[in-house]
Structures are given as C-alpha cells and as structure tokens.
Design a protein around this motif. Structure first.
Motif, PDB file in Angstrom:
ATOM      1  N   PRO A 170       0.822  -1.229   0.000  1.00 40.51           N
ATOM      2  CA  PRO A 170       0.000   0.000   0.000  1.00 40.51           C
ATOM      3  C   PRO A 170       0.847   1.267   0.000  1.00 40.51           C
ATOM      4  O   PRO A 170       1.808   1.379   0.749  1.00 40.51           O
ATOM      5  N   ARG A 171       0.468   2.228  -0.849  1.00 37.38           N
ATOM      6  CA  ARG A 171       1.154   3.537  -0.919  1.00 37.38           C
ATOM      7  C   ARG A 171       0.202   4.673  -0.570  1.00 37.38           C
ATOM      8  O   ARG A 171       0.611   5.818  -0.573  1.00 37.38           O
ATOM      9  N   PHE A 172      -1.073   4.325  -0.340  1.00 39.34           N
ATOM     10  CA  PHE A 172      -2.052   5.315   0.095  1.00 39.34           C
ATOM     11  C   PHE A 172      -2.155   6.464  -0.914  1.00 39.34           C
ATOM     12  O   PHE A 172      -1.855   7.610  -0.613  1.00 39.34           O
ATOM     13  N   TRP A 173      -2.575   6.074  -2.104  1.00 45.05           N
ATOM     14  CA  TRP A 173      -2.881   7.012  -3.199  1.00 45.05           C
ATOM     15  C   TRP A 173      -1.641   7.680  -3.790  1.00 45.05           C
ATOM     16  O   TRP A 173      -1.760   8.672  -4.505  1.00 45.05           O
ATOM     17  N   HIS A 174      -0.466   7.153  -3.530  1.00 44.44           N
ATOM     18  CA  HIS A 174       0.749   7.675  -4.160  1.00 44.44           C
ATOM     19  C   HIS A 174       1.226   6.691  -5.227  1.00 44.44           C
ATOM     20  O   HIS A 174       0.855   5.516  -5.231  1.00 44.44           O
ATOM     21  N   THR A 175       2.063   7.169  -6.117  1.00 48.50           N
ATOM     22  CA  THR A 175       2.498   6.368  -7.254  1.00 48.50           C
ATOM     23  C   THR A 175       3.445   5.249  -6.835  1.00 48.50           C
ATOM     24  O   THR A 175       4.167   5.364  -5.840  1.00 48.50           O
TER      25      THR A 175
ATOM     26  N   ALA B  52      10.419   5.180 -11.383  1.00 52.55           N
ATOM     27  CA  ALA B  52      11.105   5.984 -12.395  1.00 52.55           C
ATOM     28  C   ALA B  52      10.875   7.475 -12.185  1.00 52.55           C
ATOM     29  O   ALA B  52      11.667   8.296 -12.668  1.00 52.55           O
ATOM     30  N   THR B  53       9.842   7.844 -11.454  1.00 49.02           N
ATOM     31  CA  THR B  53       9.572   9.263 -11.210  1.00 49.02           C
ATOM     32  C   THR B  53      10.654   9.914 -10.347  1.00 49.02           C
ATOM     33  O   THR B  53      10.724  11.138 -10.288  1.00 49.02           O
ATOM     34  N   LEU B  54      11.501   9.110  -9.701  1.00 47.00           N
ATOM     35  CA  LEU B  54      12.606   9.683  -8.929  1.00 47.00           C
ATOM     36  C   LEU B  54      13.605  10.413  -9.830  1.00 47.00           C
ATOM     37  O   LEU B  54      14.360  11.265  -9.356  1.00 47.00           O
ATOM     38  N   ALA B  55      13.601  10.071 -11.116  1.00 48.00           N
ATOM     39  CA  ALA B  55      14.511  10.727 -12.052  1.00 48.00           C
ATOM     40  C   ALA B  55      13.924  12.010 -12.619  1.00 48.00           C
ATOM     41  O   ALA B  55      14.607  12.714 -13.370  1.00 48.00           O
ATOM     42  N   SER B  56      12.700  12.321 -12.249  1.00 45.62           N
ATOM     43  CA  SER B  56      12.049  13.515 -12.801  1.00 45.62           C
ATOM     44  C   SER B  56      12.726  14.787 -12.307  1.00 45.62           C
ATOM     45  O   SER B  56      13.239  14.846 -11.183  1.00 45.62           O
TER      46      SER B  56
ATOM     47  N   GLN C  62       8.638  13.759  -5.359  1.00 44.23           N
ATOM     48  CA  GLN C  62       8.194  13.617  -3.964  1.00 44.23           C
ATOM     49  C   GLN C  62       6.985  12.700  -3.841  1.00 44.23           C
ATOM     50  O   GLN C  62       6.770  12.100  -2.783  1.00 44.23           O
ATOM     51  N   ASN C  63       6.209  12.569  -4.907  1.00 44.61           N
ATOM     52  CA  ASN C  63       5.020  11.723  -4.854  1.00 44.61           C
ATOM     53  C   ASN C  63       5.397  10.274  -4.536  1.00 44.61           C
ATOM     54  O   ASN C  63       4.760   9.607  -3.713  1.00 44.61           O
ATOM     55  N   TYR C  64       6.444   9.783  -5.186  1.00 48.35           N
ATOM     56  CA  TYR C  64       6.890   8.415  -4.908  1.00 48.35           C
ATOM     57  C   TYR C  64       7.480   8.302  -3.509  1.00 48.35           C
ATOM     58  O   TYR C  64       7.205   7.338  -2.775  1.00 48.35           O
ATOM     59  N   VAL C  65       8.300   9.286  -3.124  1.00 48.86           N
ATOM     60  CA  VAL C  65       8.915   9.261  -1.791  1.00 48.86           C
ATOM     61  C   VAL C  65       7.839   9.280  -0.712  1.00 48.86           C
ATOM     62  O   VAL C  65       7.937   8.557   0.294  1.00 48.86           O
ATOM     63  N   GLN C  66       6.811  10.076  -0.896  1.00 45.67           N
ATOM     64  CA  GLN C  66       5.730  10.144   0.078  1.00 45.67           C
ATOM     65  C   GLN C  66       5.001   8.813   0.194  1.00 45.67           C
ATOM     66  O   GLN C  66       4.545   8.438   1.280  1.00 45.67           O
ATOM     67  N   GLY C  67       4.890   8.088  -0.916  1.00 41.73           N
ATOM     68  CA  GLY C  67       4.272   6.763  -0.854  1.00 41.73           C
ATOM     69  C   GLY C  67       5.083   5.797  -0.018  1.00 41.73           C
ATOM     70  O   GLY C  67       4.528   5.018   0.773  1.00 41.73           O
ATOM     71  N   ILE C  68       6.412   5.823  -0.164  1.00 42.39           N
ATOM     72  CA  ILE C  68       7.280   4.957   0.641  1.00 42.39           C
ATOM     73  C   ILE C  68       7.200   5.343   2.114  1.00 42.39           C
ATOM     74  O   ILE C  68       7.131   4.483   3.005  1.00 42.39           O
ATOM     75  N   VAL C  69       7.189   6.656   2.380  1.00 38.95           N
ATOM     76  CA  VAL C  69       7.088   7.128   3.768  1.00 38.95           C
ATOM     77  C   VAL C  69       5.746   6.712   4.371  1.00 38.95           C
ATOM     78  O   VAL C  69       5.679   6.271   5.531  1.00 38.95           O
TER      79      VAL C  69
END
Length: 534
Positions: free
Chosen positions: A8-13, A17-21, A28-35
């Motif tokens: 679960p990422r709670f509505w985050h991606t 690959a978005t880390l390279a954006s 931050q969207n991906y990082v927030q999902g991991i957090v």
C-alpha cells in the motif's frame, strides 16, 4: 516480486522511475508513498503497544489475560474458564513455534540468500566502476580535445585570406593552404554539431557522480558484510528467550515454579523480549522498504520489467527518444539486434577528424617551404596548425575509445547481469526472505506478549476483593455516584436519630465503613457455611 510491488502507498504512485524527474512534486510523490507505507507499519506496532499498556495499567482484575494474568472469581476453576486458559496456552505455544520457524528461515534462507546477493552485487559493482573509469578516461580525452581545438579553429578564420599573412602565395596557393583551412573548418563544424547534440561536454562530470555513488554502494555492502553477525545474534537472543518461556511455562504447570523465577520472567525476561521485538519490527520495516524499492525497480510501471523502469526514468529525466543515450539503451535492450544508427555517425565523425589531421599534416610537411615563401609572418599560422593537429589527435582517441567501450560484446554481458541477474534475482530473493522471516519472528513475538498470561497459573480472586477493587480503584467513577452515597448516609442518620440533624461523613470514613460491612458479610457467610456443615 509483484507482491511487494503491490504494497500500500495510500494514493501515491508506485512508479520508481519518477525519482529521475526534474519536477520536485513528481519526485516527492513516490517518496511520500514509501514514507506512508513505513508510517503505516510503524503505526500498527504503536497501536498494539498502546493497547497492551492500557490493559496493563487497568489491571488484571478487570481485563484478565489481556493484562497478563488469567483470573477467576471462584475458588475452583470452572470448566469454561479452564478451556479458555487451555486455548491461551495453545496459542502461546504456536507463537513460540512461529519464533523458531522464523529464526530458522532467517538463518537458512534470508541471511545466505542476501549474502549471496551482496557478493554478486559487489562483483557487478566493481565491474561497472571499472567500466566507468574507462569511460571517464575516454571522456577526459574528448573534453581535452574539444577544449583544445576551439582556440585554433577560431584563429584559423583569420588565416583564410592569404593576403593577410603570405602575399607571395596569394592567387596561386602552391601549398593549398586556403583549401586545407576551409576543409578543416567545415569538417570540424560538423563534429562540433554532433558533440552539442550528444552533450558529450558534461559526460565526465556525470561519470564522476556515478563513480562516487558506486563507491558509496561498495561501502554500504562492506558495512553489511561486516555486521551481518548482528542479524544472527538477534535470532539467537530471541530463540533463547523463547526457549526460556517454554521451560518456565512447563515448570509452572507442573507446580515447580518459585517466586524468584516468576519475578525474573516478569521484570527481566519479558521486558527484554519486548525490546527485542521492537527492534525486530524496526528492522522488518527497513527490509520491507528495501524489498518494495527493489520490486518497484524490477517490476516497473505496469509489470514490464526493469528495462521499462530505466526507459521511463530516461524520459522522466528529460532525455528525448532521439538522444544518443536513449538510442544506446534501446540498442542494448534489443540484445544488439536493431541497427545502431549512432555507430555509423560516430565513425563518420572520426573520419572527419582524421581527414582534418591529414590536412594539418600536409601543411606542416611543407613547413620549411612555406616559411621560405611567406617569411616570418607565417610562424603564428604554423604554430596554430601544429596545436590543432595535437588536439585533433586527442579528440580522435576519445571518439575511438568511446566506440570501443560501447561494443556489444563488452556491454551486453554486463547489461544482462544488471537487469537479469543480481539486481532482480539474488537481491530481491534475499530481501524478500529477510522480510518474511523477520515478519514471522516479530508477529509471533507480538502474539507471545499478548498471551503472556499462559506463563502463569490462574489467579483466584474472591468476590469481596473484586468488589472492593471495582469500588475504590475504578478511576471512571462518576462524581454523581459519590454524591448519591453521601445522601444515602445522611438519610440513614435522620431515620436513626428521629430528627433532621445531618451527619456528614468524609470519603475515608465511608470507605472504612464499607470495608467493615464487607468484613461483616464475609464473617456472616463463614458462619453460615460452618453451621451448614454442623
């Protein structure tokens, strides 16, 4: 692999690959999902701790086994209570077995697989770093050549007109100086355009960053190798504590226990076991996050594999599909089966550089004749040609080195190891086994602590003791109930005295009075039982 990707990422991606954006919000969207996933796992353990603490503070007289002690209000344990206590013991022993199974998996699956992955990744990382150093040498040659030819090429524009420095050769151009200079300028203009399109100038600094990160990865792998004994020690400590629980429970059920052993379990072994489970839960979260990151990379967006992740990352970084780097990746992705369009272009640029070198060599071959014909005014021109030749040779070495290092036979084996070997096979297997084993250990530990009442015999509490505890220790007793008690005492005083004089009693006096009433009730009950026996 897909199981951890679906964490679960709670509505985050889930698209790593978005880390390279280049856009901060997308990254931050991906990082927030991991957090969010990490916080979710932490919150589960914290909520459990709060519940355990609440039941413990409220006491075993109210919550029984949830507070750590099975209780009974009768002198003899009834059949229903015995069955419940028996169920608690079964659950407790199943959780102990879960500890042993999880520790076995940790030592026989998780640690060996992860150690194998670490070894393989270290070898792969070393090979990659050597290739990066080789690429840096090539990039260094190219940068040196690019910087070196700029000034001579700019200076040559002032020598195109022979009247400016060699009037004797104007009109006949015996040594073909004008045509050679024009040819060099035109050819190098095409090389310059290619270098700008390919962004070769910043390649060396990018390679320095990659080498630095490769060294950091190597240090991290070495740190894990040096400290992997901590995982084994953790498993050993948890196993020993679990074995102690089993031994103490069996001794207690055989009525062989003593107060000292109970105190040791209650005030040392259980708190130590709780601390180990808390540490284990934190380690579990770390390996869970590592498994999710690895799975996201290997699965890619839409379950297309790690190559799709890299392809998407290049696009997110801003590299277009016609860029040299993107075309190179597609070439190796196809296992070198598609046409390598940039290869022929690089060969063409090398040919242009070599032709320019030949042109400068032809001019320098006639150096003495040119001096005799033109005089001392040609010295600066000849020095510029010589300087240009040296830098063109360096640039040619850089291009040829880049062509050699990009050969399919050299890159493809390493490419396969990156995308189909250590990064998505051994590492993912090792991380997953570590997560599963640690999760089994910590969840079993949570069950053991929750059902720790199985360690102790059923505690019998008299009805009078239970009543007193309910009356005097209940912190939720409402103020209006206490006021009703005062009014009841006042009414009793009026009735006994025959007048309206109010007798006021303090809370302490009321409690003493109620204690006396309870003692009277117990004495009366005892006398009734004795008379019935008589």
């Amino acid at each position: 692999m897909a199981f951890m990707h679906n964490a679960p990422r709670f509505w985050h991606t889930r698209n790593i690959a978005t880390l390279a954006s280049q856009t901060a919000s997308v990254k931050q969207n991906y990082v927030q999902g991991i957090v969010a996933f990490s916080v979710f796992l932490c919150s589960l353990f914290l909520f459990w701790c709060i519940f355990i603490l609440y039941f413990k503070v409220r006491g075993y007289k109210r919550y029984g086994c949830m507070a750590g002690q099975v209780t009974s209000t009768e002198e003899v344990v009834e059949t229903k209570l015995y069955k419940r206590y028996k169920t608690i013991r079964y659950v407790f022993f199943v959780a102990i077995c879960g500890i042993f199974i999880g520790s076995t998996l940790l030592l026989n699956k998780g640690v060996p697989f992860l150690a194998e992955a670490v070894t393989e990744i270290k070898v792969l990382n070393e090979d990659l770093r050597n290739t990066l150093y080789e690429g840096k040498t090539v990039a260094s040659y190219m940068n040196e050549g690019i910087q070196g030819v700029q000034d001579p090429l700019s200076a040559l524009s002032s020598y195109i007109d022979m009247n400016d420095f060699c009037p004797n050769q104007s009109g006949n151009d015996t040594f073909k100086i004008d045509s050679s200079i024009s040819d060099i300028v035109n050819r190098m203009s095409g090389v310059k355009d290619f270098l700008q399109r390919s962004e070769i100038v910043g390649l060396e600094s990018n390679l320095d960053i990659m080498i630095e990160r490769s060294s950091s990865l190597d240090e991290a792998l070495d740190a894990y190798t040096r400290n992997d004994w901590l995982v084994k020690m953790y498993s050993l400590i948890v196993g020993i504590l679990s074995f102690y629980f089993v031994a103490y429970a069996l001794i207690g059920w055989c009525n062989l226990g003593n107060p000292a052993a109970k105190a040791m379990v209650s005030y040392f072994v259980l708190p130590l076991f709780f601390a180990m489970i808390a540490i284990g839960w934190i380690i579990t979260i770390v390996f869970a996050v590592g498994s999710v990151l690895n799975s996201d990379f290997c699965v890619g967006d839409g379950i297309y594999g790690p190559e799709a992740t890299i392809e998407e990352a290049l696009l997110q970084y801003g590299i277009t599909e016609d860029h040299l780097m993107f075309q190179s990746f597609l070439y190796y992705k196809s296992q070198c089966t598609i046409e390598k369009s940039w290869d022929s272009e690089v060969i063409m640029q090398i040919a242009s550089i070599r032709s320019s070198i030949d042109a400068t060599s032809n001019i320098l071959t006639n150096e003495d004749n040119i001096k005799n014909s033109c005089g001392d005014s040609v010295d600066g021109f000849l020095e510029t040609i010589d300087d240009l030749k040296r830098n063109l040779q360096v640039l040619a070495l850089g291009f040829e080195g880049g062509l050699n290092i990009s050969r399919c036979s050299k890159v493809l084996p390493m490419y396969r190891r990156v995308f189909n070997g250590a990064s998505c096979q051994e590492s993912l297997t090792g991380l997953s086994w570590m997560f599963y084993a640690l999760f089994s250990v910590t969840m079993s530990g949570i069950v053991i602590i929750s059902f720790r009442s199985a360690l102790f015999k059923v505690k019998t509490i008299s009805n009078a003791e239970m009543r007193r505890d309910d009356i005097y220790n209940d912190e939720d007793l409402a103020e209006d109930d206490l006021e009703d008690s005062h009014q009841s005492v006042e009414s009793s005083s009026r009735a006994s005295d025959g007048n309206y004089q109010i007798k006021t009693m303090s809370d302490t006096e009321m409690r003493d009075d109620m204690d006396n009433n309870d003692d009277d009730l117990e004495a009366c009950t005892t006398k009734s039982i004795e008379s019935s026996y008589q």
